[in-house]
Design an enzyme around this catalytic site. Structure first.
Site, PDB file in Angstrom:
ATOM      1  N   ALA A 116       0.850  -1.186   0.000  1.00  0.00           N
ATOM      2  CA  ALA A 116       0.000   0.000   0.000  1.00  0.00           C
ATOM      3  C   ALA A 116       0.886   1.237   0.000  1.00  0.00           C
ATOM      4  CB  ALA A 116      -0.905   0.001   1.231  1.00  0.00           C
ATOM      5  N   LYS A 117       0.312   2.383  -0.233  1.00  0.00           N
ATOM      6  CA  LYS A 117       1.066   3.639  -0.145  1.00  0.00           C
ATOM      7  C   LYS A 117       0.065   4.774  -0.051  1.00  0.00           C
ATOM      8  CE  LYS A 117       5.501   4.909  -0.362  1.00  0.00           C
ATOM      9  NZ  LYS A 117       6.729   4.152  -0.038  1.00  0.00           N
TER      10      LYS A 117
END
Ligand code: NAD
Length: 427
Positions: A116-117
């Site tokens: 994720a980011k």
């Protein structure tokens, strides 16, 4: 007009980094096992993309709106994991790509996470500390629906630090009505942060260099090392390389390059930099031209500053035996091709700088179990995990006769896709 006010997802010309990620996936597809091939499309589609409006009241009373994102690229192997970046050039496409690379990195080291980011399109240097806190708290509230220790766990990235993580943890905890330290990593130690996190990425670089050195008969003791970047990653790596008996012959940062073929006293350089705010003129070394840095004969070259540093222009002049990528994406595709042709081994970022996310994982485990480890335990466990990851990827590269980068992607994609296939489709 301030560029951060243009919604990035409406600009068709901003797909750059995501296209790079897609090209990397395309390149490994031929190496994926036939039974996993039907699932490959999973990697080309982020699982969840959230775009949020983050309004805050500035100290002046004016209300400003910023664009924020949280992307979960893949969560087949566990909760999403990845940093939060504050930068005026952040775009949705960039955050999507960074999330994809986190899926690869967590799978390379076999951590039980997905990728994720997050990010906000903002220049944080233009905000006061109070404004930054309000921005962080509002952003956290907006993406709250995705977060949780078993859902998605942010961490620091460019322009975010342990204070920002403390605010994120507090905001999430206030919404939950209880203290939840494991919702973010990279926190201050007083709030459940881990010992050893600060040096973790640089330490990982040195562990990985030691492992490839063993395979190529290049022991760290006496090896010549040139390092670009003297920040968190490059600084720790320089110190730890020297501790292992390596000769750190050159260090470059944004202020200049210093060189001493007999070895730089890393602690003395740090002291000099602290006082003078530059590396130039350090009495224990010669100040050389920045372009000369790439041409220095050495065993290990460690780019640990920015992306795109080794490209078509300088790859032909590099005289290192091995490039160990401390930074994310320091070698362009063309640079990579030239190094391969010239027989220079590249240890890819997704393996070489995975020490940071590995100790983030330790932080999360310690928070969940409310039982904290000594620094010595952390170092031993980090060493074991990275050594095992290196061994797996080295063996795949040898068996298939492919570069380490391709091998890392093959191992990671196979792990993600195997989890995806075994879970099956719902409903
Ligand atoms: P940092 O800000 O602490 O240090 C960056 C260093 O790069 C500084 O010494 C700076 O002077 C130098 N630099 C900047 N521009 C330069 C230029 N034009 N030429 C030469 N040197 C230049 O950053 P960091 O945390 O050490 O991160 C460095 C890289 O490592 C980034 O690509 C980052 O994404 C990656 N990385 C960091 C971590 C981590 O735990 N910090 C983990 C994984 C990957």
């Amino acid at each position: 007009m301030d560029d951060t006010r243009v919604p990035s997802y409406l600009s068709p010309d901003r797909l750059g980094p995501w296209e790079t990620f897609l090209a990397q996936i395309d390149a490994v597809v031929p190496w994926i096992d036939p039974e996993l091939q039907p699932w490959v499309e999973t990697l080309r589609r982020p699982k969840r993309v959230l775009i949020v409006d983050v309004p805050i009241k500035l100290d002046s009373g004016v209300i400003m709106h910023y664009e924020g994102y949280r992307v979960q690229h893949n969560v087949s192997r566990g909760p999403g994991k990845g940093g939060v970046r504050y930068h005026p050039s952040v775009t949705l496409a960039e955050v999507m790509a960074l999330a994809g690379w986190m899926s690869i990195k967590t799978a390379v080291v076999n951590l039980p996470y997905g990728g994720a980011k997050g990010g906000i399109r903002v220049d944080p240097k233009k905000l006061s500390r109070d404004e930054l806190e309000r921005l962080t708290r509002r952003y956290t509230s907006e993406i709250n629906i995705l977060l949780g220790p078993d859902r998605d766990i942010p961490a620091p990235d460019v322009n975010t630090d342990e204070q920002v993580m403390a605010w994120m943890m507090d905001t999430y905890s206030m919404n939950e009505g209880r203290t939840v330290p494991a919702v973010v990593t990279g926190k201050p130690v007083a709030l459940g942060g881990s010992l050893g996190r600060h040096d973790a990425t640089g330490r990982g670089v040195v562990i990985i260099a030691r492992e490839i050195g063993r395979r190529l008969s290049l022991p760290l003791a006496g090896a010549r090392v040139a390092i670009q970047g003297f920040g968190n990653v490059g600084g720790a790596a320089a110190r730890l390389f020297a501790e292992q008996g390596a000769v750190v012959i050159a260090i470059q940062d944004e202020t200049g390059t210093v060189y001493n073929e007999r070895g730089i006293d890393v602690a003395a350089l740090r002291e000099y930099q602290r006082e003078q705010r530059t590396l130039r003129g350090f009495p224990g070394a010669e100040t050389i031209d920045n372009t000369q840095f790439w041409e220095l004969p050495c065993e290990f070259l460690v780019p640990a500053a920015l992306e795109g540093q080794i490209d078509a222009h300088n790859a032909g002049r590099i005289r290192a035996r091995v490039v160990v990528e401390g930074a994310n994406g320091p070698t362009t595709t063309e640079g990579d091709r030239i190094l391969e042709e010239r027989g220079i081994v590249v240890v890819p970022d997704v393996l070489a700088n995975a020490g940071g996310v590995t100790v983030s994982y330790f932080e999360w485990v310690q928070d969940i179990s409310s039982f904290f480890w000594t620094e010595a335990e952390i170092i031993t466990r980090l060493d074991r995990i990275l050594t095992e990851a290196f061994k797996t990827i080295w063996e795949v590269a040898q068996q298939k006769r492919i570069p380490l980068r391709t091998a890392a992607y093959v191992v990671a994609c196979q792990r993600v896709l195997a989890a995806r296939a075994q879970r099956g489709l719902y409903p």
